[in-house]
Design a protein around this motif. Structure first.
Motif, PDB file in Angstrom:
ATOM      1  N   VAL A  60     -31.520 -25.952  15.703  1.00 54.00           N
ATOM      2  CA  VAL A  60     -30.167 -26.370  16.089  1.00 54.00           C
ATOM      3  C   VAL A  60     -30.131 -27.849  16.475  1.00 54.00           C
ATOM      4  O   VAL A  60     -29.113 -28.350  16.941  1.00 54.00           O
ATOM      5  N   GLY A  61     -31.260 -28.542  16.291  1.00 49.67           N
ATOM      6  CA  GLY A  61     -31.296 -29.977  16.584  1.00 49.67           C
ATOM      7  C   GLY A  61     -31.755 -30.330  17.986  1.00 49.67           C
ATOM      8  O   GLY A  61     -31.640 -31.486  18.394  1.00 49.67           O
ATOM      9  N   LEU A  62     -32.304 -29.370  18.738  1.00 50.57           N
ATOM     10  CA  LEU A  62     -32.826 -29.674  20.070  1.00 50.57           C
ATOM     11  C   LEU A  62     -34.268 -30.158  19.954  1.00 50.57           C
ATOM     12  O   LEU A  62     -35.029 -29.682  19.110  1.00 50.57           O
ATOM     13  N   LEU A  63     -34.621 -31.105  20.811  1.00 44.50           N
ATOM     14  CA  LEU A  63     -35.918 -31.773  20.716  1.00 44.50           C
ATOM     15  C   LEU A  63     -36.791 -31.522  21.939  1.00 44.50           C
ATOM     16  O   LEU A  63     -36.288 -31.392  23.063  1.00 44.50           O
ATOM     17  N   VAL A  64     -38.090 -31.501  21.711  1.00 44.71           N
ATOM     18  CA  VAL A  64     -39.066 -31.456  22.793  1.00 44.71           C
ATOM     19  C   VAL A  64     -38.860 -32.704  23.658  1.00 44.71           C
ATOM     20  O   VAL A  64     -38.721 -33.812  23.136  1.00 44.71           O
ATOM     21  N   GLY A  65     -38.828 -32.528  24.960  1.00 47.69           N
ATOM     22  CA  GLY A  65     -38.685 -33.665  25.865  1.00 47.69           C
ATOM     23  C   GLY A  65     -37.249 -34.014  26.209  1.00 47.69           C
ATOM     24  O   GLY A  65     -37.002 -34.841  27.082  1.00 47.69           O
ATOM     25  N   MET A  66     -36.300 -33.408  25.533  1.00 43.16           N
ATOM     26  CA  MET A  66     -34.893 -33.628  25.844  1.00 43.16           C
ATOM     27  C   MET A  66     -34.376 -32.432  26.656  1.00 43.16           C
ATOM     28  O   MET A  66     -34.956 -31.352  26.610  1.00 43.16           O
ATOM     29  N   PRO A  67     -33.297 -32.614  27.399  1.00 40.21           N
ATOM     30  CA  PRO A  67     -32.802 -31.512  28.230  1.00 40.21           C
ATOM     31  C   PRO A  67     -32.189 -30.391  27.397  1.00 40.21           C
ATOM     32  O   PRO A  67     -31.775 -30.595  26.266  1.00 40.21           O
ATOM     33  N   SER A  82     -28.159 -39.768  30.575  1.00 35.27           N
ATOM     34  CA  SER A  82     -26.941 -38.952  30.680  1.00 35.27           C
ATOM     35  C   SER A  82     -26.349 -38.712  29.287  1.00 35.27           C
ATOM     36  O   SER A  82     -25.753 -37.657  29.039  1.00 35.27           O
ATOM     37  N   ILE A  83     -26.551 -39.653  28.375  1.00 28.81           N
ATOM     38  CA  ILE A  83     -26.091 -39.451  26.987  1.00 28.81           C
ATOM     39  C   ILE A  83     -26.886 -38.310  26.337  1.00 28.81           C
ATOM     40  O   ILE A  83     -26.321 -37.462  25.649  1.00 28.81           O
ATOM     41  N   ASP A  84     -28.203 -38.276  26.574  1.00 26.69           N
ATOM     42  CA  ASP A  84     -29.030 -37.184  26.055  1.00 26.69           C
ATOM     43  C   ASP A  84     -28.568 -35.842  26.629  1.00 26.69           C
ATOM     44  O   ASP A  84     -28.507 -34.843  25.916  1.00 26.69           O
ATOM     45  N   HIS A  85     -28.258 -35.824  27.914  1.00 24.55           N
ATOM     46  CA  HIS A  85     -27.803 -34.589  28.555  1.00 24.55           C
ATOM     47  C   HIS A  85     -26.478 -34.137  27.946  1.00 24.55           C
ATOM     48  O   HIS A  85     -26.296 -32.947  27.650  1.00 24.55           O
ATOM     49  N   ALA A  86     -25.563 -35.057  27.734  1.00 28.77           N
ATOM     50  CA  ALA A  86     -24.271 -34.729  27.111  1.00 28.77           C
ATOM     51  C   ALA A  86     -24.464 -34.233  25.675  1.00 28.77           C
ATOM     52  O   ALA A  86     -23.785 -33.292  25.237  1.00 28.77           O
ATOM     53  N   THR A  87     -25.395 -34.843  24.942  1.00 37.72           N
ATOM     54  CA  THR A  87     -25.680 -34.411  23.566  1.00 37.72           C
ATOM     55  C   THR A  87     -26.194 -32.979  23.564  1.00 37.72           C
ATOM     56  O   THR A  87     -25.760 -32.148  22.755  1.00 37.72           O
ATOM     57  N   SER A  88     -27.100 -32.671  24.466  1.00 37.31           N
ATOM     58  CA  SER A  88     -27.643 -31.324  24.568  1.00 37.31           C
ATOM     59  C   SER A  88     -26.540 -30.309  24.889  1.00 37.31           C
ATOM     60  O   SER A  88     -26.455 -29.249  24.261  1.00 37.31           O
ATOM     61  N   LYS A  89     -25.696 -30.640  25.852  1.00 42.03           N
ATOM     62  CA  LYS A  89     -24.582 -29.738  26.212  1.00 42.03           C
ATOM     63  C   LYS A  89     -23.689 -29.477  25.004  1.00 42.03           C
ATOM     64  O   LYS A  89     -23.269 -28.339  24.770  1.00 42.03           O
ATOM     65  N   ARG A  90     -23.402 -30.529  24.252  1.00 45.46           N
ATOM     66  CA  ARG A  90     -22.530 -30.393  23.079  1.00 45.46           C
ATOM     67  C   ARG A  90     -23.163 -29.500  22.014  1.00 45.46           C
ATOM     68  O   ARG A  90     -22.515 -28.610  21.455  1.00 45.46           O
ATOM     69  N   ILE A  91     -24.460 -29.710  21.743  1.00 44.68           N
ATOM     70  CA  ILE A  91     -25.153 -28.900  20.745  1.00 44.68           C
ATOM     71  C   ILE A  91     -25.118 -27.424  21.146  1.00 44.68           C
ATOM     72  O   ILE A  91     -24.800 -26.554  20.338  1.00 44.68           O
ATOM     73  N   ILE A  92     -25.428 -27.144  22.393  1.00 43.58           N
ATOM     74  CA  ILE A  92     -25.463 -25.752  22.858  1.00 43.58           C
ATOM     75  C   ILE A  92     -24.068 -25.134  22.831  1.00 43.58           C
ATOM     76  O   ILE A  92     -23.909 -23.984  22.417  1.00 43.58           O
ATOM     77  N   ARG A  93     -23.065 -25.887  23.219  1.00 42.49           N
ATOM     78  CA  ARG A  93     -21.683 -25.371  23.175  1.00 42.49           C
ATOM     79  C   ARG A  93     -21.276 -25.058  21.739  1.00 42.49           C
ATOM     80  O   ARG A  93     -20.709 -24.002  21.455  1.00 42.49           O
ATOM     81  N   GLU A  94     -21.612 -25.958  20.808  1.00 42.07           N
ATOM     82  CA  GLU A  94     -21.254 -25.740  19.402  1.00 42.07           C
ATOM     83  C   GLU A  94     -22.041 -24.588  18.782  1.00 42.07           C
ATOM     84  O   GLU A  94     -21.497 -23.818  17.992  1.00 42.07           O
ATOM     85  N   GLN A  95     -23.313 -24.453  19.123  1.00 40.10           N
ATOM     86  CA  GLN A  95     -24.168 -23.435  18.512  1.00 40.10           C
ATOM     87  C   GLN A  95     -23.984 -22.049  19.134  1.00 40.10           C
ATOM     88  O   GLN A  95     -24.110 -21.049  18.435  1.00 40.10           O
ATOM     89  N   CYS A  96     -23.722 -22.013  20.436  1.00 36.57           N
ATOM     90  CA  CYS A  96     -23.701 -20.729  21.151  1.00 36.57           C
ATOM     91  C   CYS A  96     -22.337 -20.377  21.743  1.00 36.57           C
ATOM     92  O   CYS A  96     -22.165 -19.278  22.254  1.00 36.57           O
ATOM     93  N   GLY A  97     -21.417 -21.339  21.740  1.00 39.52           N
ATOM     94  CA  GLY A  97     -20.101 -21.069  22.303  1.00 39.52           C
ATOM     95  C   GLY A  97     -20.116 -20.885  23.811  1.00 39.52           C
ATOM     96  O   GLY A  97     -19.299 -20.132  24.347  1.00 39.52           O
TER      97      GLY A  97
END
Length: 192
Positions: A117-124, A160-175
């Motif tokens: 889903v585009g999540l990376l090791v070392g990112m939140p 904080s940009i990385d954290h926002a990116t992670s939140k967006r990916i999870i929201r889009e992938q998992c609702g």
């Protein structure tokens, strides 16, 4: 690097084979007894192509996944249930950490059910997404809160940009929104 060397030595001390997963653009600093798996640079919403994808870390066969900031203070002698995701909760000194999950055992039978889903090791976020994804897929989850997963202190390496990116990916992938996911994880791991 000194922190990672101490952590890897602790994994080896308890009989764990160590495989480091790195992208081809990250320099390798060889460590005795460590096997290296080189993967292509990641192409995700994060501006961190040198970090491997979570699916690169899991690979085809699964296995034990430990963040490189986790020092083992004892053997992982948990009775792994076939077909279940295992989550080891990290401790800061003697205290159970409030949020992070830094140890996983992904059995081979479920590794193939973990999508990229585009999540990376070392990112939140990936350590919350993985158990939530498994929950949605009907995969049982076991939690180990023994104080054997010692989190070694270090500066935070994401923004904080990385954290926002992670939140967006999870929201889009998992609702699911961040606060609801946080509550799910804290309930799942008995930290609420």
């Amino acid at each position: 690097m000194e922190r990672q060397l101490a952590c890897v030595a602790s994994w080896q001390r308890y009989g764990n084979d160590v495989v480091a997963v790195q992208t081809s653009i990250e320099p390798i600093r060889p460590i005795d007894g460590v096997e290296y798996r080189i993967v292509p640079p990641s192409d995700t919403a994060f501006d961190r192509s040198y970090l491997p994808l979570i699916t690169d870390l899991i690979g085809d066969g699964g296995g034990l996944l430990l963040n490189s900031d986790i020092e083992l203070l004892g053997p992982i002698d948990f009775d792994f249930r076939p077909g279940a995701l295992y989550c080891g909760i990290r401790h800061n000194e003697s205290e159970l950490e409030g949020f992070g999950i830094d140890a996983f055992y992904v059995p081979p039978g479920i590794a193939c059910k973990i999508p990229d889903v585009g999540l990376l090791v070392g990112m939140p976020g990936w350590d919350w997404w993985l158990p939530y994804h498994c929950h949605l897929a009907g995969i049982p989850i076991d939690v180990d809160k023994r104080p054997i997963y010692h989190h070694t202190p270090h500066p935070v390496c994401w923004s904080s940009i990385d954290h926002a990116t992670s939140k967006r990916i999870i929201r889009e992938q998992c609702g699911i929104k961040h606060e609801a996911l946080k509550r799910f994880i804290l309930e799942l791991t008995g930290r609420l």
